[in-house]
Design a protein around this motif. Structure first.
Motif, PDB file in Angstrom:
ATOM      1  N   ARG A  46       0.830  -1.212   0.000  1.00  0.00           N
ATOM      2  CA  ARG A  46       0.000   0.000   0.000  1.00  0.00           C
ATOM      3  C   ARG A  46       0.860   1.256   0.000  1.00  0.00           C
ATOM      4  O   ARG A  46       0.554   2.232  -0.687  1.00  0.00           O
ATOM      5  CB  ARG A  46      -0.931  -0.001   1.214  1.00  0.00           C
ATOM      6  CG  ARG A  46      -2.070  -0.966   1.081  1.00  0.00           C
ATOM      7  CD  ARG A  46      -2.981  -0.944   2.282  1.00  0.00           C
ATOM      8  NE  ARG A  46      -4.066  -1.895   2.107  1.00  0.00           N
ATOM      9  CZ  ARG A  46      -4.687  -2.489   3.090  1.00  0.00           C
ATOM     10  NH1 ARG A  46      -4.360  -2.247   4.354  1.00  0.00           N
ATOM     11  NH2 ARG A  46      -5.663  -3.344   2.842  1.00  0.00           N
ATOM     12  N   ALA A  47       1.947   1.243   0.763  1.00  0.00           N
ATOM     13  CA  ALA A  47       2.842   2.401   0.817  1.00  0.00           C
ATOM     14  C   ALA A  47       3.530   2.620  -0.533  1.00  0.00           C
ATOM     15  O   ALA A  47       3.679   3.765  -0.983  1.00  0.00           O
ATOM     16  CB  ALA A  47       3.873   2.217   1.927  1.00  0.00           C
ATOM     17  N   ILE A  48       3.945   1.552  -1.177  1.00  0.00           N
ATOM     18  CA  ILE A  48       4.563   1.656  -2.506  1.00  0.00           C
ATOM     19  C   ILE A  48       3.553   2.210  -3.501  1.00  0.00           C
ATOM     20  O   ILE A  48       3.855   3.117  -4.281  1.00  0.00           O
ATOM     21  CB  ILE A  48       5.115   0.289  -2.967  1.00  0.00           C
ATOM     22  CG1 ILE A  48       6.388  -0.041  -2.184  1.00  0.00           C
ATOM     23  CG2 ILE A  48       5.369   0.275  -4.476  1.00  0.00           C
ATOM     24  CD1 ILE A  48       6.911  -1.446  -2.412  1.00  0.00           C
ATOM     25  N   GLN A  49       2.340   1.685  -3.479  1.00  0.00           N
ATOM     26  CA  GLN A  49       1.293   2.165  -4.394  1.00  0.00           C
ATOM     27  C   GLN A  49       1.053   3.660  -4.189  1.00  0.00           C
ATOM     28  O   GLN A  49       0.990   4.422  -5.152  1.00  0.00           O
ATOM     29  CB  GLN A  49      -0.001   1.370  -4.175  1.00  0.00           C
ATOM     30  CG  GLN A  49      -1.150   1.785  -5.056  1.00  0.00           C
ATOM     31  CD  GLN A  49      -1.039   1.291  -6.485  1.00  0.00           C
ATOM     32  OE1 GLN A  49      -0.193   0.459  -6.806  1.00  0.00           O
ATOM     33  NE2 GLN A  49      -1.877   1.812  -7.364  1.00  0.00           N
ATOM     34  N   ALA A  50       0.928   4.079  -2.927  1.00  0.00           N
ATOM     35  CA  ALA A  50       0.682   5.491  -2.631  1.00  0.00           C
ATOM     36  C   ALA A  50       1.832   6.365  -3.129  1.00  0.00           C
ATOM     37  O   ALA A  50       1.608   7.442  -3.694  1.00  0.00           O
ATOM     38  CB  ALA A  50       0.481   5.681  -1.128  1.00  0.00           C
ATOM     39  N   ARG A  51       3.048   5.904  -2.938  1.00  0.00           N
ATOM     40  CA  ARG A  51       4.224   6.669  -3.384  1.00  0.00           C
ATOM     41  C   ARG A  51       4.248   6.787  -4.915  1.00  0.00           C
ATOM     42  O   ARG A  51       4.544   7.855  -5.454  1.00  0.00           O
ATOM     43  CB  ARG A  51       5.495   5.984  -2.870  1.00  0.00           C
ATOM     44  CG  ARG A  51       6.770   6.631  -3.260  1.00  0.00           C
ATOM     45  CD  ARG A  51       7.085   7.803  -2.403  1.00  0.00           C
ATOM     46  NE  ARG A  51       8.408   8.316  -2.754  1.00  0.00           N
ATOM     47  CZ  ARG A  51       9.006   9.261  -2.111  1.00  0.00           C
ATOM     48  NH1 ARG A  51       8.429   9.809  -1.061  1.00  0.00           N
ATOM     49  NH2 ARG A  51      10.182   9.686  -2.485  1.00  0.00           N
TER      50      ARG A  51
END
Length: 136
Positions: free
Chosen positions: A10-15
């Motif tokens: 999720r953090a990678i997607q958001a970034r």
């Protein structure tokens, strides 16, 4: 470990979707969990993840090898896909990701693999990352 995998993803997607330079290269937020049906043009798919215990005597930890796969059509899109791969690596290498329930130790690009898919003739470029986290 599953919660670390989901939180990092999720953090990678958001970034990635927050990076306007990457979105301009892709022609929009073309970053998916699974290949979209009938997709054309360049797009990014969350690929394989290998998660391992990285705990110490006092902290629960997880180390992940993460693949992000850039798919591109035949011909001239290959060069553009390599540019996208470079941007993905730049956006994520040593990025200060906010990971729910976890503290990021580091995230680094560890490799890149570019090949042509034998069945479809499409270009497939894999950006490989290593991410280490500790549970909060």
């Amino acid at each position: 470990m599953m919660d670390a995998v989901i939180a990092v993803r999720r953090a990678i997607q958001a970034r990635l979707v927050a990076d306007t330079g990457l979105l301009a290269l892709l022609g929009g937020a073309r970053i998916h969990d699974e290949p979209p049906r009938g997709a054309s043009g360049i797009h990014i798919i969350h690929g394989d993840v290998d998660a391992r215990d990285w705990s110490t005597g006092t902290d629960l930890g997880c180390v992940q090898t993460i693949d992000l796969v850039i798919w591109a059509g035949k011909g001239s899109e290959t060069g553009a896909a390599l540019t996208v791969a470079g941007r993905v690596a730049a956006v994520l290498h040593d990025a200060p990701l906010a990971i729910a329930g976890h503290r990021l130790i580091n995230i680094r690009q560890t490799g890149l693999d570019a090949r042509r898919d034998a069945k479809t003739g499409l270009s497939r470029i894999t950006v490989r990352l290593r991410c280490v986290t500790e549970q909060i």
